[in-house]
Design a protein around this motif. Structure first.
Motif, PDB file in Angstrom:
ATOM      1  N   UNK A   2       0.842  -1.187   0.000  1.00  0.00           N
ATOM      2  CA  UNK A   2       0.000   0.000   0.000  1.00  0.00           C
ATOM      3  C   UNK A   2       0.877   1.237   0.000  1.00  0.00           C
ATOM      4  N   UNK A   3       0.522   2.237  -0.771  1.00  0.00           N
ATOM      5  CA  UNK A   3       1.288   3.473  -0.834  1.00  0.00           C
ATOM      6  C   UNK A   3       0.345   4.655  -0.666  1.00  0.00           C
ATOM      7  N   UNK A   4       0.632   5.519   0.305  1.00  0.00           N
ATOM      8  CA  UNK A   4      -0.197   6.682   0.580  1.00  0.00           C
ATOM      9  C   UNK A   4       0.672   7.902   0.803  1.00  0.00           C
ATOM     10  N   UNK A   5       0.124   9.071   0.512  1.00  0.00           N
ATOM     11  CA  UNK A   5       0.810  10.324   0.797  1.00  0.00           C
ATOM     12  C   UNK A   5       0.690  10.633   2.282  1.00  0.00           C
ATOM     13  N   UNK A   6       1.805  11.039   2.896  1.00  0.00           N
ATOM     14  CA  UNK A   6       1.793  11.424   4.304  1.00  0.00           C
ATOM     15  C   UNK A   6       2.112  12.909   4.401  1.00  0.00           C
ATOM     16  N   UNK A   7       1.388  13.596   5.254  1.00  0.00           N
ATOM     17  CA  UNK A   7       1.629  15.011   5.512  1.00  0.00           C
ATOM     18  C   UNK A   7       2.234  15.120   6.906  1.00  0.00           C
ATOM     19  N   UNK A   8       3.366  15.813   7.020  1.00  0.00           N
ATOM     20  CA  UNK A   8       4.031  15.908   8.319  1.00  0.00           C
ATOM     21  C   UNK A   8       4.396  17.348   8.640  1.00  0.00           C
ATOM     22  N   UNK A   9       4.511  17.611   9.921  1.00  0.00           N
ATOM     23  CA  UNK A   9       5.028  18.873  10.425  1.00  0.00           C
ATOM     24  C   UNK A   9       6.142  18.507  11.397  1.00  0.00           C
ATOM     25  N   UNK A  10       7.368  18.907  11.073  1.00  0.00           N
ATOM     26  CA  UNK A  10       8.541  18.541  11.872  1.00  0.00           C
ATOM     27  C   UNK A  10       9.213  19.785  12.428  1.00  0.00           C
ATOM     28  N   UNK A  11       9.874  19.612  13.551  1.00  0.00           N
ATOM     29  CA  UNK A  11      10.725  20.654  14.121  1.00  0.00           C
ATOM     30  C   UNK A  11      12.005  19.969  14.593  1.00  0.00           C
ATOM     31  N   UNK A  12      13.130  20.615  14.388  1.00  0.00           N
ATOM     32  CA  UNK A  12      14.399  20.016  14.787  1.00  0.00           C
ATOM     33  C   UNK A  12      15.556  20.878  14.364  1.00  0.00           C
ATOM     34  N   UNK A  13      16.724  20.314  14.431  1.00  0.00           N
ATOM     35  CA  UNK A  13      17.898  21.069  14.043  1.00  0.00           C
ATOM     36  C   UNK A  13      19.107  20.185  13.850  1.00  0.00           C
ATOM     37  N   UNK A  14      20.144  20.789  13.297  1.00  0.00           N
ATOM     38  CA  UNK A  14      21.418  20.115  13.058  1.00  0.00           C
ATOM     39  C   UNK A  14      22.532  20.886  13.747  1.00  0.00           C
ATOM     40  N   UNK A  23      25.366  16.353  13.048  1.00  0.00           N
ATOM     41  CA  UNK A  23      24.461  15.622  13.928  1.00  0.00           C
ATOM     42  C   UNK A  23      23.133  16.353  13.925  1.00  0.00           C
ATOM     43  N   UNK A  24      22.031  15.620  13.914  1.00  0.00           N
ATOM     44  CA  UNK A  24      20.738  16.281  13.898  1.00  0.00           C
ATOM     45  C   UNK A  24      19.639  15.451  14.520  1.00  0.00           C
ATOM     46  N   UNK A  25      18.580  16.122  14.908  1.00  0.00           N
ATOM     47  CA  UNK A  25      17.394  15.465  15.449  1.00  0.00           C
ATOM     48  C   UNK A  25      16.171  16.240  14.981  1.00  0.00           C
ATOM     49  N   UNK A  26      15.122  15.503  14.659  1.00  0.00           N
ATOM     50  CA  UNK A  26      13.861  16.093  14.217  1.00  0.00           C
ATOM     51  C   UNK A  26      12.718  15.321  14.867  1.00  0.00           C
TER      52      UNK A  26
END
Length: 141
Positions: A2-14, A23-26
């Motif tokens: 199955x393949x679907x479009x995902x909508x995301x809202x991320x916050x993080x930094x490098x 090095x980074x985390x989100x």
């Protein structure tokens, strides 16, 4: 499959070291369509945490960076119960591995692409594969 479009809202930094190591985390929240078409709710939510280790070719935040990726995903969704009578809430978690790349422009805007694959362990039902190919646009300062 199955393949679907995902909508995301991320916050993080490098964080960039002088020798180009990155090095980074989100952390993010996502929404997609539930692939189980037998349930009344087609919403599937995701909480995730991504950790990056890579190299920035410009040895700064600007330019091209490539990285390996560890991604913990937690999914919340509806599923048909084993008696096939009612929908029930379910969740699944798993750790995925993959890689990605990002390009940071002088203006602070960036484009990013990554791929991870994980085996998810649900609280109800059987284990399943969860592959994510993500593309995005962001801003950094």
């Amino acid at each position: 499959t199955q393949s679907n479009t995902m909508y995301t809202l991320d916050v993080g930094g490098n964080y960039y070291y002088d020798n180009g190591i990155m090095l980074g985390a989100t952390f993010g929240l996502g929404y997609t369509k539930n692939p189980d078409t037998t349930v009344s709710s087609d919403a599937m939510g995701e909480l995730d945490a991504k950790f990056k280790f890579g190299y920035s070719f410009g040895e700064t935040a600007k330019g091209l960076g490539i990285y390996g990726l560890v991604d913990y995903s937690y999914l919340m969704y509806q599923r048909r119960n084993t008696a096939n009578t009612d929908d029930e809430l379910a969740n699944a978690g798993g750790i995925g591995f993959g890689g990605g790349a990002e390009y940071v422009f002088d203006s602070g805007w960036l484009i990013t692409a990554s791929y991870t694959t994980a085996t998810m362990t649900p609280d109800k039902g059987t284990k399943f594969d969860y592959d994510k190919a993500l593309m995005g646009v962001g801003f950094t300062w």
